[in-house]
Design an enzyme around this catalytic site. Structure first.
Site, PDB file in Angstrom:
ATOM      1  N   LYS A 181     -17.180   0.524   1.700  1.00  0.00           N
ATOM      2  CA  LYS A 181     -15.957   1.315   1.542  1.00  0.00           C
ATOM      3  C   LYS A 181     -16.064   2.120   0.247  1.00  0.00           C
ATOM      4  CE  LYS A 181     -10.867   0.770   1.808  1.00  0.00           C
ATOM      5  NZ  LYS A 181      -9.765  -0.215   1.924  1.00  0.00           N
ATOM      6  N   SER A 204      -6.446   0.731   5.645  1.00  0.00           N
ATOM      7  CA  SER A 204      -7.125   1.844   5.018  1.00  0.00           C
ATOM      8  C   SER A 204      -8.642   1.829   5.160  1.00  0.00           C
ATOM      9  CB  SER A 204      -6.793   1.865   3.520  1.00  0.00           C
ATOM     10  OG  SER A 204      -7.340   0.733   2.865  1.00  0.00           O
ATOM     11  N   SER A 251      -5.581  -3.981   5.129  1.00  0.00           N
ATOM     12  CA  SER A 251      -6.513  -2.856   5.228  1.00  0.00           C
ATOM     13  C   SER A 251      -7.885  -3.199   5.793  1.00  0.00           C
ATOM     14  CB  SER A 251      -6.687  -2.197   3.856  1.00  0.00           C
ATOM     15  OG  SER A 251      -5.599  -1.347   3.605  1.00  0.00           O
TER      16      SER A 251
END
Lengths: 485, 477
Positions: A77, A152, A176
């Site tokens: 990420k 996210s 997330s």
């Protein structure tokens, strides 16, 4: 027995049966084929990844063991710091910034032989549930390009679902990792707070953030969890002592385990009927497999969403202050003085959702409001922990839906932030409590898109959580994400 | 302001003192804590506040803070860090990690040399900011052409000592800072260097009619770089406030900037412009919970504080603890020499005087002074084997070149002068100066100096002149 792509690849590379470079090229070819549509990555690390894979092969050739993730491609990420590689948090304000250091988790996966293939897209600073709040454009769900991948950590979930990498790291502040895992039909884990180092994870809400794994299978997720878990002296909130071992009891079934179906989460606002039905079916399957299943009330979880939207923005408002244009990242041109420079830089650099949360958090911490907002939210947090602790007196794990529904179309929930926030209603309580939770795929909805079910466990209860997850995985109805890639 | 009105007003002062701690590394990272290095060389992701970095607390900083708290008679307690949020370019995270409602040290006191106690509200740990240099006419951030920031100081550990408003004059304030500095240095926690900024003082100043029960509205004065400017700033500020009040005005609570060159304070931030720091508990750190054993170990290992040392010196010398020689001996760390001299049998009062005068004057050499040799000189003087003047000469030479005091005295021809020998010299001086003697004998005291001068000359300076005076007066009958 489910094949575990990462475990199997690592085993083949360690035995010298497969070359890490070949494995990488295979995955990069998939990226080339569909990434233009999916947009899982902010940065693809082609050449660097080839060098890293070459080193893994060289180690094997020398007779060394490159580690448990030998040659396994991994997606990171883009809020995890990577030395010399842009780390953007999908924000204009960090454009051009290259960290001079690696996050602890990045160091750990590299030391275990994993090969980083790219930095994945996210909602700006991890604030969102659809990856539509990215300054670099949304990520699309590989299973249906008209749908969001969740967020996210949508880029990481999409990368695993699209076969760009068998493993990915994400971060989970209110869901997330788990929500995009559910929407993309993969496994996603939010570890106990303090089990995985946050050093090098760009902070959103420090008391809630945890780094965790994405994988196609529970076994692979356990493999990655066991590599990244463990004390880190660079993170003061990292727990001392040995971390729980996720892979310890994966094949042991659920005979005699006590599983509680959380009344308030099954009955939460906005859940689709098929989500509730799926979760009940999962509970029934566990009961059929010998678990003792019952409903249990965890009353304070109903205040989770409200408390979260005070605590997380409050911490974020402080954590994001440093993006002021003085030292790195974006700086507005032409300001006459320092105040003007701050205002222009932050106005230009942050997106709407980030600004909204900075405003919310700043207000919640303001003199005269602190007790009513931030203070009250912290008291709710204490109540949630108390209610979970009470439930765990009678249950080994708890069960709930992960997300309210299947992946939704892009743009469907962007107009109303409150509708978007409801995506995390089932996942937020675990962050507030600091407890582990994970999502495993459980069949599909009427639209053919994957559904997930969430397993919650007490602090440091990862071993039993993964044990139950593995059992569910073995019994799960076929879903679109479960076809081997 | 007239003298009459000044006496109607009382100045009330509370000081906030920041001291940098002498740790090898910074508060939350491993960067060197060094003053004066090349700008931005002692920096890392943590003290630069780079995204993703996290603080890890320096144990030694906690221990130094505990030492300070113990020395200031505070309760050393479990405590929390908070974030103090405000934007400033020399603060890398745009928040300062500090302590707020639960400081590590609470509720203590400091005794001024005259024995009065000044309350200490708290002494808490926080991180320092970087150092800005604003280039442009104003020298301040507003109106600067550009600013340079050195982050070497960012993250240096500080303890902020918040005193209660118990001080009543600029002299009090200076005495407080002087004493606090001595305590900080004694704990080993700080070098106490105000000129290098390792000790920084802000003053909260208010005035009220003498006898009024309520405190007046205060102003906080910043930017005082020496004890002298602290005193000047307080006096200026008190006079400013009195003038306003006497004119029927009111004081507005604000932060004011002391201008050393102009000798006045000016508004820096009004109450309306005051920051809302939005304090909240620092989620990246865990509470500090020092064990009872650790607290006790710190207290047990604390060296004697200046007040204890002054009491000991005062007792040895038979003087008051705030007598100048006593204060000087302790301030200059000369009490080990005193203890050695007293242990060797020397007279305490005499030893303190020699230390506070001759040894203090040759302070650079004091560290090389052999305590036994010093004790020997004081011993010779107290046994009248040397006169005061001779003892001073021997001591001066000892400080400059070292050596054996007896040998130095002998080389100078300083012989012990028996009382009988002095008596013979006096006989001779009386015989040689009959007119002066007659006047002295008739009660004209001012002639005594003349006669003593003759005695001094006749003995080559070896006479104990006090003894000589006594003998002269005895002869006069």
């Amino acid at each position: 027995m489910t094949a575990n792509p990462a475990l199997d690849l690592a085993a083949a590379v360690r035995r010298g049966e497969r070359s890490a470079v070949d494995v990488l090229e295979e995955h990069l070819a998939r990226v080339d084929a569909t990434e233009a549509d999916v947009h899982a990555f902010n940065t693809v690390l082609g050449e660097r990844a080839r060098v890293a894979a070459g080193e893994v092969d060289a180690a094997v050739a020398r007779g060394e063991d490159p580690g448990p993730l030998a040659g396994v491609p991994i997606a990171l990420k883009d809020n995890l710091c990577t030395r010399g590689i842009p780390t953007t948090c999908s924000s204009r304000i960090l454009e051009g910034w290259q960290p001079p250091y690696d996050a602890t988790v990045v160091t750990r996966v590299a030391a275990a032989g994993a090969v980083a293939v790219g930095k994945t897209n996210l909602d700006e600073f991890a604030m969102g549930s659809s990856t539509e709040n990215s300054a670099f454009g949304p990520t699309r769900n590989p299973l249906d390009l008209s749908r969001v991948p969740g967020g996210s950590s949508g880029g990481s979930a999409a990368a695993v679902a699209a076969g760009y990498a068998p493993l990915a790291l994400g971060s989970d502040t209110g869901g997330s990792i788990r929500q995009p895992a559910a929407l993309c039909g993969v496994v996603g884990v939010k570890p106990t707070y303090g089990v995985v180092s946050r050093y090098g994870l760009v902070a959103f809400a420090s008391s809630l953030d945890q780094v965790g794994p994405f994988a196609r299978t529970v076994g692979d997720a356990a493999l990655l969890f066991d590599v990244i878990a463990g004390h880190d002296p660079a993170d003061s909130t990292s727990l001392p002592g040995a971390a729980p071992v996720a892979s310890a009891r994966l094949g042991e079934g659920v005979e005699g385990l006590r599983v509680g179906l959380v009344t308030e989460l099954v009955g939460a606002e906005g859940l689709s009927a098929e989500v509730v039905a799926g979760t009940r079916a999962a509970a029934d399957a566990l009961a059929a497999a010998g678990a003792k299943v019952d409903e249990v009330s965890v009353p304070a979880t109903v205040y989770g969403l409200s408390a979260y939207y005070l605590i997380a923005p409050a911490e974020a408002s402080s954590n994001l202050s440093r993006y002021d244009g003085v030292r790195y990242g974006h700086r507005a041109e032409g300001a006459a003085d320092i105040t003007e420079m701050y205002v222009a830089t932050r106005s230009e650099g942050f997106g709407a959702e980030v600004k909204r949360r900075i405003m919310l958090g700043t207000y919640a911490l303001s003199a005269g409001y602190y007790d009513a907002y931030y203070g009250q939210a912290q008291r709710v947090r204490t109540l949630i922990i108390r209610d979970f602790d009470a439930a765990y007196q009678s249950f080994d794990v708890l069960l709930s839906p992960t997300a309210p529904g299947t992946a939704f179309p892009l743009g469907e929930k962007t107009a109303d932030p409150l509708v978007m926030y409801l995506n995390d209603v089932c996942t937020i309580p675990s962050n507030l409590a600091g407890h582990p939770a994970m999502s495993v795929p459980w069949g599909a909805g009427a639209d053919g898109l994957p559904l997930g079910v969430q397993i919650l466990a007490p602090a440091l209860g990862e071993t039993v959580m993964f044990q139950v997850a593995a059992a569910l995985e073995a019994m799960a109805p076929a879903g679109p994400g479960s076809s081997a890639r | 302001m007239t003298a009459a009105t000044a006496t109607e007003w009382e100045t009330v002062i509370g000081l906030e003192v920041h001291t940098e701690l002498c740790t090898a590394t910074k508060l939350f990272c491993g960067c060197a804590n060094n003053f004066g290095d090349q700008p931005n060389t002692n920096v890392c992701p943590v003290c630069l506040g780079l995204p993703g970095s996290l603080p890890v607390l320096n144990r030694m900083a906690v221990e130094y803070a505990m030492r300070i708290g113990t020395a200031l008679h505070c309760t050393v307690q479990s405590s929390l860090f908070h974030r103090k949020n405000y934007f400033y370019p020399d603060m890398p995270k745009d928040y300062q990690i500090s302590q707020y409602d639960v400081p590590i040290n609470a509720d203590g006191w400091l005794a001024l040399p005259d024995g009065r106690r000044v309350g200490i509200e708290r002494a808490h740990i926080e991180e320092d900011t970087g150092k800005s240099t604003h280039v442009g006419e104003s020298g301040r951030i507003h109106g600067a052409d550009y600013s340079l920031v050195d982050y070497n100081r960012a993250g240096v550990p500080l303890v902020e000592i918040v005193g209660r408003p118990d001080l009543r004059s600029s002299e009090d304030a200076r005495a407080y800072v002087d004493e606090l500095r001595a305590i900080l240095v004694a704990t080993g926690a700080s070098d106490g260097k105000m000129e290098e900024g390792s000790l920084r003082v802000d003053a909260n100043v208010s005035v009220r009619r003498r006898g009024a029960p309520e405190l007046g509205t205060r102003c906080e004065i910043k930017n005082m770089n020496s004890l002298r400017s602290l005193g000047r700033a307080i006096e200026y500020e008190a006079a400013r406030q009195i003038a306003i009040l006497e004119d029927g005005g009111t004081i507005s609570q604000e932060t004011r900037h002391w201008d050393e060159t102009l000798g006045r304070t000016s508004t820096m931030r009004s109450k309306e412009e005051a920051y809302d720091y939005r304090y909240f508990p620092e989620p990246d750190l865990v509470p500090i919970a020092p064990s009872a054993e650790w607290v006790k170990a710190v207290a047990d290992a604390l060296p004697p504080m200046p007040a204890d040392r002054r009491a000991a010196v005062a007792e040895a010398a038979g003087m008051a603890p705030d007598a100048d020689p006593v204060v000087t001996v302790v301030r200059l760390d000369l009490d080990p020499l005193l203890n050695a001299a007293v242990a060797a049998g020397a007279d305490g009062e005499l030893a303190v005087k020699r230390l506070a005068n001759e040894v203090a004057a040759g302070l650079e050499q004091a560290s090389t002074l052999d305590p036994r040799a010093f004790a020997a000189v004081v011993g010779m003087e107290s046994r009248s084997e040397l006169t005061t003047a001779q003892a001073r000469t021997v001591l001066k030479e000892l400080l400059e070149h070292g050596g054996d005091p007896a040998a130095i005295a002998k080389a100078h021809g300083f012989e012990a002068m028996a009382a009988g020998a002095l008596s013979g010299v006096i006989d001779q001086v009386i015989a040689d100066n009959p007119g002066e003697w007659d006047r002295f004998a008739a009660g004209e005291d001012k002639v005594q100096g003349f006669l003593i001068g003759k005695i001094k000359a006749a003995t080559g300076g070896n006479a104990d002149l006090k003894e000589a005076s006594a003998l002269l007066r005895a002869r006069r009958g």
